[in-house]
Design an enzyme around this catalytic site. Structure first.
Site, PDB file in Angstrom:
ATOM      1  CB  SER A 155      -0.947  -0.048   1.202  1.00  0.00           C
ATOM      2  OG  SER A 155      -1.928   0.941   1.136  1.00  0.00           O
ATOM      3  CG  ASP A 184      -6.383  -3.512  -3.582  1.00  0.00           C
ATOM      4  OD1 ASP A 184      -7.163  -2.577  -3.293  1.00  0.00           O
ATOM      5  OD2 ASP A 184      -5.161  -3.476  -3.355  1.00  0.00           O
ATOM      6  CG  HIS A 226      -5.799  -2.109   0.111  1.00  0.00           C
ATOM      7  ND1 HIS A 226      -4.842  -2.139  -0.880  1.00  0.00           N
ATOM      8  CD2 HIS A 226      -5.285  -1.339   1.109  1.00  0.00           C
ATOM      9  CE1 HIS A 226      -3.794  -1.409  -0.510  1.00  0.00           C
ATOM     10  NE2 HIS A 226      -4.048  -0.927   0.698  1.00  0.00           N
TER      11      HIS A 226
END
Length: 375
Positions: A149, A316, A349
Site C-alpha cells: 500500500s 483490491d 486491499h
C-alpha cells in the site's frame, strides 16, 4: 511462534530538508530490527509501513504477548522474509504517532507541542529520513526494500530517489499515484476530522480533548474501502445485530456491519492521532513520481536500477491490479527486470496482510532468490 521484538529509537540533530520547503531538526525515529546483519552488510531488508502501521513489523514484545507485529505472517524465522537469512529493519515514519517525532511531540523551536504546526511530510521525505537511519546503522546498500500500500509507494520511491542503494524493490498492493476516487475518500475522511468540534484547528492537545468523532468516521470510511464487496457480504451480509426484528430506528445499530464499523472506529480513535491521519493521507495524495516528467511514468522510472517484484490482488479496488500493471509496463519499457504476480484473492486491499498461500508462496520464492544472490 513469534520471537521477542525490541523497540529502538535513534535521535537526529541535523535538519532534514522537506519537499514542501520546510525542514525538521532535533527529531527521533523509532525502529526495530530482526535477524543479524552479515559480515558483508549485504542482507538488509527495509520494510516500509502503510497508513496506520508502525515500525513494529514482526514478533511480540516480551511484556505484551498479544502485541504481534502487523506483518508477522510475512517476516520471521522460516517465514517468507526469513530472518535467519535477512536483517530486517522496520522504521516508523516522521509524523506518525508510534514513537517517531510527530505532531504530539514538542517543537524544539517553541517548547510547545507541534500540533497543527508540524510540517507537511511526503513519501520522499520519509525515504530520505530512512536513508539517514541506514547511514547510522552502517548500511550503504539494501538487499531489498519491501512495502505494501503506502509502504509500496515508499519502496518504489526508494528505487528512484536512491537507486544505487537497493538491489530489489518489492511493491505490494500499491500504485504509482492515487486516482481521483482515492483522493476523494481521503478528503472526506480529513473533513470528518477537521470539522469535529474537538479538533480546534489541530491544536486539540492544548484543550485536553481528542476529535474522536472525526477519527471514528475517518476509520469507518477507510475500512469500507479496504474490504471487497464479496468479503463484506460473506462476513456480514444483511445480518441483524439483535435478533430478527427491525427496530425501525434511524439512530440505533440495526445491522452487524454497522456494529463492526463502529467498533473499528472506536478502537482507532483510542490510539491514532488526528493530525497524523491528516499528514499521512496527504502524503498519499501527493505521491506521484511522474509529475516531474509531465505525467510520463516511463520517464520517471528511467532512474531506477533495481530489480522489481510487484504483487496485486484481483478484488483490491482501492489499489487495483491495473495500477500495478502501469508500473510493470513502464519498467519493461525501461528494460528493467520485473516479476509480477496478480493474486486471485477475495479479500480486497487487506489481502496484502493476510495468509493467502499463493501470495506468501510468491514472496517466499522471490526472497529465496535474493538470499541466493547474497550468499
Amino acid at each position: 511462534m513469534s520471537f521477542i521484538a525490541t523497540p529502538l529509537s535513534m535521535h537526529f540533530e541535523d535538519a532534514l530538508p522537506l519537499q514542501g520547503g520546510a525542514s525538521i531538526h532535533h527529531y527521533d525515529l523509532a525502529y526495530e530490527t530482526y535477524g543479524e546483519l552479515n559480515a558483508e552488510r549485504s542482507n538488509a531488508v527495509l520494510v516500509c509501513h502503510a497508513l496506520n502501521a508502525s515500525h513494529h513489523v514482526a514478533g511480540v514484545y516480551a511484556d505484551q504477548p498479544k502485541s504481534e507485529g502487523w506483518w508477522d505472517n510475512m517476516i520471521g524465522p522460516g517465514k517468507p522474509v526469513d530472518t535467519n537469512r535477512f536483517f530486517v529493519i522496520g522504521v516508523n515514519n516522521l509524523g506518525s504517532c508510534f514513537g517517531s517525532t510527530g505532531p504530539m511531540h514538542e517543537n524544539p523551536d517553541t517548547g510547545r507541542v507541534y500540533g497543527a504546526d508540524f510540517p507537511v511530510v511526503t513519501v520522499e521525505d520519509w525515504v530520505d529520513a530512512q536513508a539517514r537511519l541506514l547511514d547510522r546503522l552502517g548500511i550503504t546498500r539494501l538487499a531489498a526494500v519491501l512495502g505494501g500500500s503506502l509502504g509500496g509507494m515508499q519502496a518504489l520511491c526508494w528505487s528512484l530517489r536512491h537507486p544505487e542503494r537497493l538491489a530489489h524493490a518489492v511493491v505490494v498492493a500499491s500504485a504509482p499515484n492515487l486516482n481521483a476516487e482515492n483522493i476523494a475518500f481521503n478528503e472526506v475522511a480529513r473533513r470528518a476530522i477537521v470539522t469535529d468540534p474537538d479538533f480546534h484547528g489541530g491544536n486539540f492537545y492544548d484543550h485536553g480533548v481528542v476529535p474522536r468523532r472525526g477519527l471514528r468516521i475517518a476509520r469507518m470510511i477507510g475500512h469500507i474501502t479496504y474490504l471487497s464487496d464479496d468479503v463484506m457480504n460473506q462476513k456480514f451480509g444483511r445480518q441483524l445485530r439483535d435478533g430478527l426484528e427491525l427496530k425501525y430506528s434511524t439512530q440505533d445499530i440495526e445491522f452487524e456491519i454497522e456494529s463492526y464499523l463502529r467498533y473499528q472506529g472506536d478502537k482507532f480513535s483510542d490510539y491514532f492521532d488526528a493530525n497524523t491521519y491528516l499528514l499521512i493521507t496527504r502524503a498519499l495524495d501527493y505521491f506521484d513520481p511522474a509529475r516531474a516528467h509531465a505525467g510520463n511514468l516511463t520517464q520517471a522510472l528511467a532512474a531506477s536500477q533495481a530489480k522489481y517484484l510487484l504483487v496485486s490482488f484481483t478484488t483490491d479496488w482501492r489499489f487495483a491490479p491495473a495500477r500495478s500493471r502501469e508500473i510493470v509496463k513502464s519498467l519493461l519499457e525501461n528494460q528493467r527486470r520485473v516479476s509480477y504476480a496478480e493474486i486471485d484473492a477475495p479479500h480486497g486491499h487487506d489481502a496484502f496482510l493476510l495468509d493467502d498461500p499463493r501470495y506468501l508462496g510468491v514472496m517466499r520464492s522471490y526472497f529465496e532468490s535474493i538470499a541466493k544472490e547474497i550468499a
